[in-house]
Design a protein around this motif. Structure first.
Motif, mmCIF file in Angstrom:
data_model
loop_
_atom_site.group_PDB
_atom_site.id
_atom_site.type_symbol
_atom_site.label_atom_id
_atom_site.label_comp_id
_atom_site.label_asym_id
_atom_site.label_seq_id
_atom_site.Cartn_x
_atom_site.Cartn_y
_atom_site.Cartn_z
ATOM 1 N N PHE A 189 -4.876 14.106 -1.100
ATOM 2 C CA PHE A 189 -4.379 12.784 -0.709
ATOM 3 C C PHE A 189 -4.676 11.769 -1.802
ATOM 4 O O PHE A 189 -5.547 11.970 -2.649
ATOM 5 C CB PHE A 189 -5.004 12.319 0.614
ATOM 6 N N ALA A 190 -3.954 10.667 -1.748
ATOM 7 C CA ALA A 190 -4.213 9.507 -2.595
ATOM 8 C C ALA A 190 -3.757 8.275 -1.822
ATOM 9 O O ALA A 190 -2.722 8.302 -1.157
ATOM 10 C CB ALA A 190 -3.451 9.617 -3.908
ATOM 11 N N ILE A 191 -4.548 7.232 -1.898
ATOM 12 C CA ILE A 191 -4.224 5.977 -1.216
ATOM 13 C C ILE A 191 -4.480 4.829 -2.184
ATOM 14 O O ILE A 191 -5.492 4.814 -2.879
ATOM 15 C CB ILE A 191 -5.080 5.775 0.056
ATOM 16 N N LEU A 192 -3.561 3.890 -2.203
ATOM 17 C CA LEU A 192 -3.739 2.672 -2.982
ATOM 18 C C LEU A 192 -3.362 1.499 -2.092
ATOM 19 O O LEU A 192 -2.230 1.411 -1.614
ATOM 20 C CB LEU A 192 -2.860 2.684 -4.233
ATOM 21 N N ARG A 215 -7.871 2.697 6.373
ATOM 22 C CA ARG A 215 -8.304 3.592 7.452
ATOM 23 C C ARG A 215 -7.098 4.062 8.268
ATOM 24 O O ARG A 215 -6.960 5.241 8.583
ATOM 25 C CB ARG A 215 -9.299 2.872 8.361
ATOM 26 N N HIS A 216 -6.233 3.134 8.592
ATOM 27 C CA HIS A 216 -5.052 3.470 9.394
ATOM 28 C C HIS A 216 -4.155 4.453 8.646
ATOM 29 O O HIS A 216 -3.684 5.440 9.222
ATOM 30 C CB HIS A 216 -4.293 2.192 9.751
ATOM 31 N N LEU A 217 -3.921 4.184 7.368
ATOM 32 C CA LEU A 217 -3.079 5.082 6.573
ATOM 33 C C LEU A 217 -3.722 6.459 6.426
ATOM 34 O O LEU A 217 -3.036 7.489 6.508
ATOM 35 C CB LEU A 217 -2.799 4.470 5.198
ATOM 36 N N ALA A 263 0.850 -1.189 0.000
ATOM 37 C CA ALA A 263 0.000 0.000 0.000
ATOM 38 C C ALA A 263 0.885 1.238 0.000
ATOM 39 O O ALA A 263 1.986 1.237 0.548
ATOM 40 C CB ALA A 263 -0.904 0.008 1.232
ATOM 41 N N VAL A 264 0.356 2.286 -0.631
ATOM 42 C CA VAL A 264 1.015 3.592 -0.643
ATOM 43 C C VAL A 264 -0.038 4.628 -0.307
ATOM 44 O O VAL A 264 -1.142 4.608 -0.857
ATOM 45 C CB VAL A 264 1.640 3.919 -2.024
ATOM 46 N N ALA A 265 0.289 5.529 0.605
ATOM 47 C CA ALA A 265 -0.586 6.640 0.971
ATOM 48 C C ALA A 265 0.229 7.913 0.841
ATOM 49 O O ALA A 265 1.346 7.998 1.333
ATOM 50 C CB ALA A 265 -1.096 6.468 2.401
ATOM 51 N N ARG A 266 -0.354 8.900 0.176
ATOM 52 C CA ARG A 266 0.404 10.098 -0.158
ATOM 53 C C ARG A 266 -0.456 11.336 0.049
ATOM 54 O O ARG A 266 -1.653 11.315 -0.188
ATOM 55 C CB ARG A 266 0.815 9.980 -1.626
#
Length: 183
Positions: free
Chosen positions: A107-110, A122-124, A92-95
């Protein structure tokens, strides 16, 4: 008896309900190769939901750019195996990226489908909110496909509101969190 080894800032162990142990940590330049390699494991729908369009490959240039955020205006975390950067598979990547000349960030999350649905997103997201608040930003937002119901539900559960942007694609929803609201 020795004290447990303390992790550096923004590093933490995260155990998925499946029992798998991940290390959440800031992204490193060495992660570019594993991220590029893991891209081939993503399904077309995962790619479309994150990038908002079909993307055939993550080029080496894109992977390098992703893995080297500007520390003044960007922050990125990975959830990876507990191996050294460059060797660890990234799941996972969260930016988050501050919008130029503003007090808001995008933001962006994958999260890979292999580990999705286990609380990692959720945590990220909570970590991205914490970073944005530490930068004294006013708003955090992201553009989400209206078909990405898990992300829309996650955002709503964390206090984001949905906003339809006038000039946005009709199938995009902007989710916005006011960071100045008391929790």
């Amino acid at each position: 008896m020795t004290a447990p080894k303390r992790l550096p800032p923004w590093h933490e162990h995260f155990r998925l309900p499946s029992g798998r142990e991940l290390l959440i940590r800031p992204i490193r330049p060495e992660d570019a190769g594993p991220i590029q390699g893991a891209f081939t494991l993503l399904g077309p729908e995962e790619i479309r939901q994150r990038f908002l369009y079909a993307l055939r490959e993550l080029t080496p240039e894109m992977a390098q750019r992703l893995s080297q955020p500007d520390p003044q205006t960007e922050f990125a975390l990975v959830a990876a195996e507990t191996l050294p950067p460059g060797e660890a598979l990234v799941g996972a990547v969260a930016r988050v990226s501050v919008v130029s000349r503003s007090r808001e960030a995008e933001f962006a999350i994958l999260v890979s489908h292999f580990i999705a649905g286990q609380g990692l997103g959720r945590h990220l997201m909570r970590r991205l909110v914490k970073w944005a608040k530490s930068k004294k930003l006013d708003r955090l937002y992201g553009d989400v496909l209206d078909s990405n119901l898990p992300m829309l539900q996650l955002a709503e559960s964390l206090g984001f509101r949905q906003v339809r942007e006038q000039d946005a694609s009709p199938n995009l929803v902007r989710v916005v969190l006011d960071l100045n609201q008391p929790e």
